[in-house]
Design a protein around this motif. Sequence first.
Motif: not given
Length: 502
Positions: A434, A419-420, A414-416, A443
């Motif tokens: 990003d 990133r985290a 999962e992208r989020d 994305h």
Amino acid sequence: MSPTQRLDPETCYRAVKSRDRRFDGVFYVAVRTTGIYCRPSCPARTPAFGNVTFHAGPASAQAAGYRACKRCLPDATPGSPDWDVAADVAGRAMRLISDGVVDREGVDGLAARMGYTPRHLGRVLTAELGAGPLALARAKRAQTARVLIETTDLTYADIAFAAGFSSVRQFNETVREVYAASPTDLRGRRGGVRTPGAVTMRLAVRTPFAGRALHAFLAYHLVPGVEVAGHDGDLGWYARTLDLPHGPGTVRLDIADALDPGQTAFVVAHLELTDLRDTAAAVERARRLLDADCDPLAVGDHFAGDPIIGPLARRTPGLRLPGQVDGAETAIRTVIGQQVSVTGARTVTGRIVAAHGRPVATGVPGLTHLFPTSAALAAADPETLPMPRARGRALVGLAGALGSGDISLDRGTERDAVRAALVALPGIGPWTADYVAMRALAHPDVFLPTDLGVRNALRGLGHDPVAALDRLDDWSPWRSYALMHLWNTLMPAPPAPTEGVR
């Protein structure tokens, strides 16, 4: 609710009646009276509404007992753009299946990468796409096999294993079932001389396709030893080494503009593989690099009335978001390029490749190394890297997280969450995370408002950056493409094509 119910029948049927090519690869139409499934733009007579059902993918239609149309070749279309837009479980799974994960690691391996149990993943994919992981992988193998049969001179045994089948018998049975034809029927009377490990394929892309702009971007950012680029007349070409599951390889892409909207164009890919079992993985990575599944008409329509991006989108229709062949490589290159020019980043990265990359013999001048693995860079002394010490420590820390699997950039996560995990690492800030999400995870809705290039591009276009960036919400869900249009204004003019230069 089944996938066929989720696809609105009235809307789908209108697309079929108008033979709208924009929906090719988005859904498929199956005809009960003939037992075949087609792409929406199939030139055959439009069937009656009561005789059709609609499917989210070829695997769903095949599972329902339909075979592929021999006239419109429905599986020879770009993939669904929704896979990258939504990036839901089904979309992320399809990216991994296309890369051959099920063939190499089985359903258990796919589920582990996704963070689900095999049973739950099967339920999700069946609900979303009308078929489970094995059926989806089987449909992908059949598609790869057909392309290899029709476009190469490989033996059928080589094609069977290149496409991911476990035996020639399974290959023959699947081809006959899906296409109602034997491999010999599909190939016809083609023949010729083949080079071991060499495969040439056509990769479908939606149009308009701004090939020259994509080629210019790749050529401007290439890393010595890993990538080379040039021109053959008006045709741009780009080549690079590939670190594939069963051994090294190379790919050369012949890239040109294809600006006729609403059509399917093709980019020719020349593969040199150590092991033909890597064919599907190499093709999927080349498609990712090209952003081949993008829906350029949807992106262009979104920017049509915008005073800033609209003129740029009309000037360069079909501009792509350059992807990657390896997510970890993209992340490492991004850290190397922090706060330095593109030229400086290329030089530093080339030195790191020479010191830590694996030398390989290729038939392409200038391609000498594979990009360093995460494990190799994680073991490097930050003090010896040709960059400031803080950035060297950040690079080694990132490589360690990638090598250990704490961070995965295979587009199954999962992208989020990615990133985290990235911003939690020392030396990795929001800009870097990003940019990695945009390039490595495809994305479509990322923007970098603090990027110096963005602000220079806006000033160069006569816009106040502060006022212009107030429009960010208007550019969603395609902010990554807005960013590419702004950066494209800063690209140096490509060299004049020279006949025969490689």
